[in-house]
Design a protein around this motif. Structure first.
Motif, PDB file in Angstrom:
ATOM      1  N   ALA A 341       0.832  -1.207   0.000  1.00 36.92           N
ATOM      2  CA  ALA A 341       0.000   0.000   0.000  1.00 36.92           C
ATOM      3  C   ALA A 341       0.864   1.253   0.000  1.00 36.92           C
ATOM      4  CB  ALA A 341      -0.923  -0.007   1.215  1.00 36.92           C
ATOM      5  N   GLY A 342       1.922   1.244   0.805  1.00 36.72           N
ATOM      6  CA  GLY A 342       2.801   2.402   0.851  1.00 36.72           C
ATOM      7  C   GLY A 342       3.541   2.634  -0.450  1.00 36.72           C
ATOM      8  N   LEU A 343       3.992   1.545  -1.072  1.00 41.12           N
ATOM      9  CA  LEU A 343       4.676   1.671  -2.363  1.00 41.12           C
ATOM     10  C   LEU A 343       3.720   2.182  -3.442  1.00 41.12           C
ATOM     11  CD1 LEU A 343       6.860  -1.567  -2.307  1.00 41.12           C
ATOM     12  CD2 LEU A 343       7.712   0.791  -2.242  1.00 41.12           C
ATOM     13  N   ALA A 344       2.448   1.809  -3.321  1.00 44.54           N
ATOM     14  CA  ALA A 344       1.465   2.329  -4.276  1.00 44.54           C
ATOM     15  C   ALA A 344       1.317   3.833  -4.117  1.00 44.54           C
ATOM     16  CB  ALA A 344       0.118   1.634  -4.066  1.00 44.54           C
ATOM     17  N   THR A 345       1.370   4.319  -2.876  1.00 48.82           N
ATOM     18  CA  THR A 345       1.335   5.761  -2.646  1.00 48.82           C
ATOM     19  C   THR A 345       2.539   6.431  -3.283  1.00 48.82           C
ATOM     20  OG1 THR A 345       0.138   5.473  -0.569  1.00 48.82           O
ATOM     21  CG2 THR A 345       1.312   7.547  -0.866  1.00 48.82           C
ATOM     22  N   LEU A 346       3.716   5.842  -3.087  1.00 45.31           N
ATOM     23  CA  LEU A 346       4.937   6.383  -3.701  1.00 45.31           C
ATOM     24  C   LEU A 346       4.822   6.397  -5.216  1.00 45.31           C
ATOM     25  CD1 LEU A 346       7.906   7.327  -3.548  1.00 45.31           C
ATOM     26  CD2 LEU A 346       8.564   4.902  -3.461  1.00 45.31           C
ATOM     27  N   ALA A 370      11.468 -15.365   1.552  1.00 46.29           N
ATOM     28  CA  ALA A 370      10.740 -15.368   0.281  1.00 46.29           C
ATOM     29  C   ALA A 370       9.779 -14.184   0.202  1.00 46.29           C
ATOM     30  CB  ALA A 370       9.980 -16.680   0.112  1.00 46.29           C
ATOM     31  N   LEU A 371       9.160 -13.843   1.323  1.00 46.15           N
ATOM     32  CA  LEU A 371       8.228 -12.714   1.332  1.00 46.15           C
ATOM     33  C   LEU A 371       8.964 -11.391   1.080  1.00 46.15           C
ATOM     34  CD1 LEU A 371       5.958 -13.785   4.328  1.00 46.15           C
ATOM     35  CD2 LEU A 371       5.252 -13.590   1.925  1.00 46.15           C
ATOM     36  N   HIS A 372      10.176 -11.268   1.582  1.00 50.02           N
ATOM     37  CA  HIS A 372      10.968 -10.071   1.297  1.00 50.02           C
ATOM     38  C   HIS A 372      11.402 -10.047  -0.171  1.00 50.02           C
ATOM     39  CE1 HIS A 372      11.144  -9.649   5.661  1.00 50.02           C
ATOM     40  NE2 HIS A 372      11.610  -8.431   5.484  1.00 50.02           N
ATOM     41  N   ARG A 373      11.834 -11.187  -0.672  1.00 45.99           N
ATOM     42  CA  ARG A 373      12.275 -11.259  -2.070  1.00 45.99           C
ATOM     43  C   ARG A 373      11.133 -10.934  -3.026  1.00 45.99           C
ATOM     44  NH1 ARG A 373      13.384 -16.218  -1.996  1.00 45.99           N
ATOM     45  NH2 ARG A 373      15.421 -15.958  -1.011  1.00 45.99           N
ATOM     46  N   ALA A 374       9.931 -11.349  -2.666  1.00 44.95           N
ATOM     47  CA  ALA A 374       8.774 -11.155  -3.539  1.00 44.95           C
ATOM     48  C   ALA A 374       8.418  -9.690  -3.716  1.00 44.95           C
ATOM     49  CB  ALA A 374       7.573 -11.918  -2.976  1.00 44.95           C
ATOM     50  N   VAL A 375       8.860  -8.831  -2.809  1.00 45.86           N
ATOM     51  CA  VAL A 375       8.557  -7.407  -2.938  1.00 45.86           C
ATOM     52  C   VAL A 375       9.127  -6.846  -4.238  1.00 45.86           C
ATOM     53  CG1 VAL A 375       8.901  -5.125  -1.886  1.00 45.86           C
ATOM     54  CG2 VAL A 375       8.425  -7.106  -0.436  1.00 45.86           C
ATOM     55  N   ALA A 376      10.213  -7.434  -4.721  1.00 48.31           N
ATOM     56  CA  ALA A 376      10.820  -6.975  -5.976  1.00 48.31           C
ATOM     57  C   ALA A 376       9.862  -7.125  -7.149  1.00 48.31           C
ATOM     58  CB  ALA A 376      12.106  -7.744  -6.253  1.00 48.31           C
ATOM     59  N   ASP A 377       8.901  -8.039  -7.015  1.00 47.90           N
ATOM     60  CA  ASP A 377       7.956  -8.283  -8.109  1.00 47.90           C
ATOM     61  C   ASP A 377       6.640  -7.534  -7.936  1.00 47.90           C
ATOM     62  OD1 ASP A 377       9.726 -10.096  -9.354  1.00 47.90           O
ATOM     63  OD2 ASP A 377       9.067 -11.710  -8.007  1.00 47.90           O
ATOM     64  N   PRO A 379       3.986  -4.887  -8.490  1.00 54.84           N
ATOM     65  CA  PRO A 379       3.842  -3.945  -9.609  1.00 54.84           C
ATOM     66  C   PRO A 379       4.253  -2.525  -9.239  1.00 54.84           C
ATOM     67  CG  PRO A 379       1.904  -5.361  -9.432  1.00 54.84           C
ATOM     68  CD  PRO A 379       2.743  -5.637  -8.227  1.00 54.84           C
ATOM     69  N   GLN A 380       3.991  -2.148  -8.003  1.00 63.20           N
ATOM     70  CA  GLN A 380       4.326  -0.781  -7.571  1.00 63.20           C
ATOM     71  C   GLN A 380       5.831  -0.523  -7.608  1.00 63.20           C
ATOM     72  OE1 GLN A 380       2.714  -3.184  -5.905  1.00 63.20           O
ATOM     73  NE2 GLN A 380       1.117  -2.382  -4.546  1.00 63.20           N
ATOM     74  N   MET A 381       6.617  -1.577  -7.457  1.00 63.64           N
ATOM     75  CA  MET A 381       8.078  -1.410  -7.421  1.00 63.64           C
ATOM     76  C   MET A 381       8.641  -0.964  -8.766  1.00 63.64           C
ATOM     77  SD  MET A 381       9.652  -1.801  -4.542  1.00 63.64           S
ATOM     78  CE  MET A 381      11.318  -2.259  -5.002  1.00 63.64           C
ATOM     79  N   GLN A 382       7.876  -1.176  -9.823  1.00 65.85           N
ATOM     80  CA  GLN A 382       8.370  -0.798 -11.147  1.00 65.85           C
ATOM     81  C   GLN A 382       8.482   0.715 -11.292  1.00 65.85           C
ATOM     82  OE1 GLN A 382       9.452  -3.484 -12.706  1.00 65.85           O
ATOM     83  NE2 GLN A 382       8.529  -4.521 -10.929  1.00 65.85           N
ATOM     84  N   GLN A 383       7.791   1.443 -10.417  1.00 62.37           N
ATOM     85  CA  GLN A 383       7.834   2.910 -10.474  1.00 62.37           C
ATOM     86  C   GLN A 383       8.894   3.489  -9.533  1.00 62.37           C
ATOM     87  OE1 GLN A 383       5.877   4.358 -12.752  1.00 62.37           O
ATOM     88  NE2 GLN A 383       5.201   2.272 -13.233  1.00 62.37           N
TER      89      GLN A 383
END
Length: 461
Positions: A341-346, A370-377, A379-383
């Protein structure tokens, strides 16, 4: 105003008052104690009995104790009980019984405190509101909040938290809410619960304490929504959903100058309100608050106007302009859902290089890496143009990112603090988040100091 007399407190707890006294408030900390408070000698990191003499010197009306502490006279104003915590619970139950306040209890994996604060702002124009301070949501925080409640309160708002199974139901039965709201259910405290369904069942136990004819405010669209709904129905509650496609939902949300202008449908009507922050998760919970206000018998339109007075608590998503950057301080706590949610705000922030500074998410159980690694995927991280990280768990995310988006990885937050001047540059939009134990909040303070006093070495933060 007198909150508790010696006679009333003794009757509630079964204790013995050593003198006649009247308390106008309740304190558990001598550092914030106000003259006239009843000091409660809780045992936590330290034994509160060791501070009774100091509390009385600072003007405490009396102290709630299980023994006469060393250095305290036998005729000092005390309330002697067998055990302090059960006595505090008894005060809470008595305070609940003597008020006609409409009670709202809130729980959830994410957003409890901000939603509680939203509800307090929304209901403030409609009557006298009593709400939990900060995050007082555990086995002593809830009875403390109840015990502090004036008898003439119109609306009371409680936050119920948990770390292990079986914690929420007793708190809800003590509070006896007319309305219970769940913000969301997410992977948090997985070490104790083992599965998201287990977390949902514990959150849903909030409905066990509902007053007859009570209401349940439930987020829609979650995989565990059926679990929540079934528990509410089993408790005999009237169920109102909030979120896309539910009875209460946002019709539109426009972000402008760090604020969000929202039009929402609440029941059969539409209301407009403005939030002093951005983020779809804030908007969603605000809609849930208005549904809860309606269930309490309040006018949703008047409650919507009150929402404009709400401000995010420190570390919970507030947006500020400082030293040439935009800073989103969401550093209070984290799990995968709140991080998304926070990354979506960013990602939704206009202009500027988007920078994320992330600390470890804790208590996620065996799948934490694995849950930490998955953050790289996500969709919000692409921005997000650049990621700085600290902690051994966040290293798994850091290593999963393309090299062009890796900033600095550090073993701990202190190392990032020492390099605060290197983390951001003018024009950046910076988002900071991590679990409380990661101490990433210290990086926020270091960045503030570095940007406010750029002539000084950044490691002074």
């Amino acid at each position: 105003m007198t909150l508790w007399t010696a006679q009333d407190a003794a009757a509630a707890t079964g204790g013995r008052a050593t003198a006649d006294w009247a308390a106008s408030g309740i304190s558990i900390d001598t550092r914030t104690l106000a003259p006239g408070d009843l000091f409660v000698a809780l045992k936590d990191a330290r034994d509160g009995h060791d501070f009774v003499a100091q509390a009385l010197e600072r003007g405490a009306a009396a102290a709630l104790v299980s023994r006469i502490p060393e250095g305290v006279a036998a005729d000092a104003p005390l309330l002697l009980v067998a055990d302090v915590v059960p006595a505090l619970e008894a005060l809470g139950r008595t305070a609940r019984a003597r008020t006609r306040a409409r009670m709202l209890a809130i729980t959830g994996s994410v957003g409890k405190t901000s939603t509680k604060d939203m509800a307090a702002a929304a209901l403030a124009p409609l009557g006298r509101v009593h709400a939990a301070e900060a995050s007082l949501n555990n086995h002593w925080g809830v009875p403390l909040t109840l015990a502090r409640m004036p008898a003439d309160t119109d609306f009371a708002i409680l936050e119920l938290g948990m770390n292990h199974p079986g914690e929420i139901a007793p708190l809800s039965r003590m509070a006896r809410p007319h309305v219970a709201m769940i913000t969301t259910v997410a992977p948090a405290h997985m070490e104790a619960f083992g599965s998201i369904d287990g977390i949902a069942a514990e959150k849903a136990s909030i409905f066990e304490g509902l007053e007859p004819g009570g209401h349940a405010i439930i987020p829609q669209g979650l995989g565990v929504t059926p679990i929540l709904t079934a528990a509410a129905q089993a408790a005999g509650a009237t169920v109102t959903g909030f979120g896309a496609g539910a009875e209460a939902h946002a019709l539109s949300a426009q972000v402008e100058d760090g604020r969000t202008n929202v039009r929402a449908r609440i029941g059969d009507g539409e209301v407009d309100f403005t939030l002093a922050t951005t983020g779809a998760h804030f908007t969603g919970n605000a809609v849930g608050v208005l549904a809860a206000a309606a269930a309490l018998g309040a006018d949703p339109a008047a409650a919507a106007r009150g929402l404009s007075d709400w401000r995010p608590y420190k570390g919970r998503g507030g947006v500020e302009q400082i030293g040439g950057i935009t800073l989103i301080d969401d550093s209070y706590n984290a799990n995968p859902t709140s991080l998304a949610a926070g990354l979506a705000t960013l990602a939704a922030m206009p202009a500027g290089r988007r920078v994320a500074i992330l600390g470890d998410m804790l208590e996620l159980g065996a799948d934490e890496n694995a849950l930490h690694r998955a953050v790289a995927d996500f969709p919000q991280m692409q921005q997000v143009a650049l990621v700085h990280a600290c902690g051994p768990r966040m290293r798994h995310l850091f290593q999963a990112l393309p090299e062009t988006r890796r900033g600095i990885w550090a073993e701990d937050a202190a190392e990032l603090c020492a390099r605060a001047g290197e983390l951001v540059q003018d024009g950046d939009v910076v988002f900071v988040k991590g679990s409380k134990g990661s101490r990433v909040a210290s990086v926020v303070d270091a960045i503030r100091k570095a940007r406010q006093t750029p002539q000084k070495p950044s490691n002074e933060g």
